[in-house]
Design a protein around this motif. Sequence first.
Motif, PDB file in Angstrom:
ATOM      1  N   ASP A  35       0.778  -1.631  -0.013  1.00  0.00           N
ATOM      2  CA  ASP A  35       0.072   0.354  -0.117  1.00  0.00           C
ATOM      3  C   ASP A  35       0.864   1.304   0.172  1.00  0.00           C
ATOM      4  OD1 ASP A  35      -2.490  -0.946  -0.270  1.00  0.00           O
ATOM      5  OD2 ASP A  35      -2.358  -1.779   2.192  1.00  0.00           O
ATOM      6  N   THR A  36       0.514   1.842  -0.557  1.00  0.00           N
ATOM      7  CA  THR A  36       0.901   3.337  -0.021  1.00  0.00           C
ATOM      8  C   THR A  36       0.360   4.731  -0.013  1.00  0.00           C
ATOM      9  OG1 THR A  36       0.190   4.228  -3.288  1.00  0.00           O
ATOM     10  CG2 THR A  36       1.939   3.226  -2.595  1.00  0.00           C
ATOM     11  N   ASP A  37       0.861   5.997  -0.494  1.00  0.00           N
ATOM     12  CA  ASP A  37      -0.028   6.598   0.624  1.00  0.00           C
ATOM     13  C   ASP A  37      -1.346   7.348  -0.440  1.00  0.00           C
ATOM     14  OD1 ASP A  37       2.233   7.544   2.963  1.00  0.00           O
ATOM     15  OD2 ASP A  37       2.696   8.239   2.216  1.00  0.00           O
ATOM     16  N   THR A  38      -1.494   7.138  -0.929  1.00  0.00           N
ATOM     17  CA  THR A  38      -2.658   7.118  -2.118  1.00  0.00           C
ATOM     18  C   THR A  38      -3.536   6.154  -2.461  1.00  0.00           C
ATOM     19  OG1 THR A  38      -0.836   8.827  -3.505  1.00  0.00           O
ATOM     20  CG2 THR A  38      -3.159   7.820  -3.984  1.00  0.00           C
ATOM     21  N   SER A  39      -4.237   6.842  -2.459  1.00  0.00           N
ATOM     22  CA  SER A  39      -5.564   5.652  -2.049  1.00  0.00           C
ATOM     23  C   SER A  39      -6.036   4.772  -3.084  1.00  0.00           C
ATOM     24  CB  SER A  39      -7.927   6.075  -1.508  1.00  0.00           C
ATOM     25  OG  SER A  39      -7.379   7.162  -2.852  1.00  0.00           O
ATOM     26  N   ASN A  40      -5.654   5.362  -4.086  1.00  0.00           N
ATOM     27  CA  ASN A  40      -6.110   4.042  -5.490  1.00  0.00           C
ATOM     28  C   ASN A  40      -4.194   3.843  -6.272  1.00  0.00           C
ATOM     29  OD1 ASN A  40      -4.860   6.442  -6.952  1.00  0.00           O
ATOM     30  ND2 ASN A  40      -6.106   6.040  -8.618  1.00  0.00           N
ATOM     31  N   GLU A  41      -3.799   3.663  -5.336  1.00  0.00           N
ATOM     32  CA  GLU A  41      -2.545   3.162  -5.785  1.00  0.00           C
ATOM     33  C   GLU A  41      -2.147   1.932  -4.419  1.00  0.00           C
ATOM     34  OE1 GLU A  41       0.790   5.402  -6.400  1.00  0.00           O
ATOM     35  OE2 GLU A  41      -0.682   6.791  -7.548  1.00  0.00           O
ATOM     36  N   CYS A  42      -1.008   1.169  -5.322  1.00  0.00           N
ATOM     37  CA  CYS A  42       0.042   0.298  -4.427  1.00  0.00           C
ATOM     38  C   CYS A  42       1.084   0.284  -5.464  1.00  0.00           C
ATOM     39  CB  CYS A  42      -0.659  -1.022  -3.908  1.00  0.00           C
ATOM     40  SG  CYS A  42      -1.120  -2.058  -5.538  1.00  0.00           S
ATOM     41  N   ARG A  43       2.812  -0.983  -4.484  1.00  0.00           N
ATOM     42  CA  ARG A  43       3.504  -0.313  -5.559  1.00  0.00           C
ATOM     43  C   ARG A  43       3.889  -2.087  -5.461  1.00  0.00           C
ATOM     44  NH1 ARG A  43       7.625   2.506  -6.366  1.00  0.00           N
ATOM     45  NH2 ARG A  43       6.565   4.443  -4.683  1.00  0.00           N
ATOM     46  N   LEU A  44       3.853  -2.484  -6.445  1.00  0.00           N
ATOM     47  CA  LEU A  44       4.913  -4.121  -7.158  1.00  0.00           C
ATOM     48  C   LEU A  44       6.376  -3.906  -7.454  1.00  0.00           C
ATOM     49  CD1 LEU A  44       4.364  -6.595  -7.251  1.00  0.00           C
ATOM     50  CD2 LEU A  44       3.289  -6.763  -9.222  1.00  0.00           C
ATOM     51  N   GLY A  45       6.882  -4.213  -6.297  1.00  0.00           N
ATOM     52  CA  GLY A  45       8.316  -3.629  -6.383  1.00  0.00           C
ATOM     53  C   GLY A  45       8.718  -2.511  -6.286  1.00  0.00           C
ATOM     54  N   GLU A  46       9.506  -1.796  -7.549  1.00  0.00           N
ATOM     55  CA  GLU A  46       9.487  -0.603  -6.868  1.00  0.00           C
ATOM     56  C   GLU A  46       8.383   0.473  -8.209  1.00  0.00           C
ATOM     57  OE1 GLU A  46      12.403   0.919  -5.872  1.00  0.00           O
ATOM     58  OE2 GLU A  46      12.538  -1.223  -4.884  1.00  0.00           O
ATOM     59  N   LEU A  47       7.620  -0.171  -8.945  1.00  0.00           N
ATOM     60  CA  LEU A  47       6.804   0.144  -9.636  1.00  0.00           C
ATOM     61  C   LEU A  47       5.224   0.937  -9.029  1.00  0.00           C
ATOM     62  CD1 LEU A  47       6.104   1.808 -12.681  1.00  0.00           C
ATOM     63  CD2 LEU A  47       5.269  -0.966 -13.628  1.00  0.00           C
ATOM     64  N   ARG A  48       5.197   1.789  -9.255  1.00  0.00           N
ATOM     65  CA  ARG A  48       3.897   2.055  -8.931  1.00  0.00           C
ATOM     66  C   ARG A  48       2.357   1.688  -9.640  1.00  0.00           C
ATOM     67  NH1 ARG A  48       1.674   7.292  -8.705  1.00  0.00           N
ATOM     68  NH2 ARG A  48       3.665   7.888 -10.480  1.00  0.00           N
ATOM     69  N   LEU A  49       1.282   0.833  -9.664  1.00  0.00           N
ATOM     70  CA  LEU A  49       0.090   0.801 -10.025  1.00  0.00           C
ATOM     71  C   LEU A  49      -0.651   1.489  -9.166  1.00  0.00           C
ATOM     72  CD1 LEU A  49       0.868  -3.135  -9.663  1.00  0.00           C
ATOM     73  CD2 LEU A  49       1.585  -1.546 -11.832  1.00  0.00           C
ATOM     74  N   VAL A  50      -1.270   2.161 -10.833  1.00  0.00           N
ATOM     75  CA  VAL A  50      -2.788   3.639 -10.031  1.00  0.00           C
ATOM     76  C   VAL A  50      -4.123   2.961 -11.498  1.00  0.00           C
ATOM     77  CG1 VAL A  50      -3.251   5.666 -10.652  1.00  0.00           C
ATOM     78  CG2 VAL A  50      -0.978   5.137 -10.655  1.00  0.00           C
ATOM     79  N   PHE A  51      -4.985   2.430  -9.981  1.00  0.00           N
ATOM     80  CA  PHE A  51      -6.152   1.742 -10.142  1.00  0.00           C
ATOM     81  C   PHE A  51      -7.290   2.784 -10.719  1.00  0.00           C
ATOM     82  CE2 PHE A  51      -3.434  -0.731  -7.656  1.00  0.00           C
ATOM     83  CZ  PHE A  51      -3.664  -2.613  -9.163  1.00  0.00           C
TER      84      PHE A  51
END
Length: 261
Positions: A35-51
């Motif tokens: 999880d990140t500090d942004t509600s619609n994101e998470c991180r897989l390894g070093e990359l952000r995934l935006v949903f």
Amino acid sequence: MTPNTAATRIAAIALGCADPLATIRLYVQTFDCQDTDTSNECRLGELRLVFDQATAPGLNAPPSNSTAFQHCAIIVSDMRAAMARLEAAPGWTPISRNGPEHLPAASGGATAFKFRDPDGHPLELLQFPADNIPEPWKRPSAGPFLGIDHSAITVSDTDEAIAFWQELGFQVTDRHWNRGPEQARMDGLNTPDAVVEVTTLMPAGGAPPHLELLCYQTPRPLLETSPNGSPFATTLHLGDAPARNGPPTDPNGHRFRLLQA
């Protein structure tokens, strides 16, 4: 045309979802995303995934040889453990016909399995052979999922696609052919054999992830574009890329977004 030398990097990959929070929970539980500090994101390894919220129905998912196709390749350290985690997750569907496929040495010798998450996004689990692991993926990990190696897009003309992405700061580092029944089974194609030209495009700012072009010869590419707002309208977020005129899509309609410095 001289390639642009901007320090382009793929900063994030955005996916449209019927329920972004539910998709994030699935990715966290299944793929060990953080999880990140942004509600619609998470991180897989070093990359952000935006949903993002999908605003159009998914309808029919594009097959691997459609120019509307775009997948994310997740590197795994142990395919058996990764498959066990995936099989315990709800709602996904296979693309590969016979489970993980071991590709011949001429196609890289990796083991790969393609599937769709509950929103229909195509994903690939990819394990490199033990004697040919790229340096970024040699690091130890507590689980089988290491990170996203590349995003692959199906194109109708490799040279045209290369020229376009070079203007955005990508450089060709490899160009080869994958062929055979293993490729057809992995890609879920209803053909006894598949032939696809695979081109690696590295962002000048460093990778992973990088961009991969898939240009099918057998079967021939289907010329399709996913509508705006569709779950299949995946968008690459590009950092430090040069500004350009024109729509934020490549010649086959694959989307990108230039991030502000």
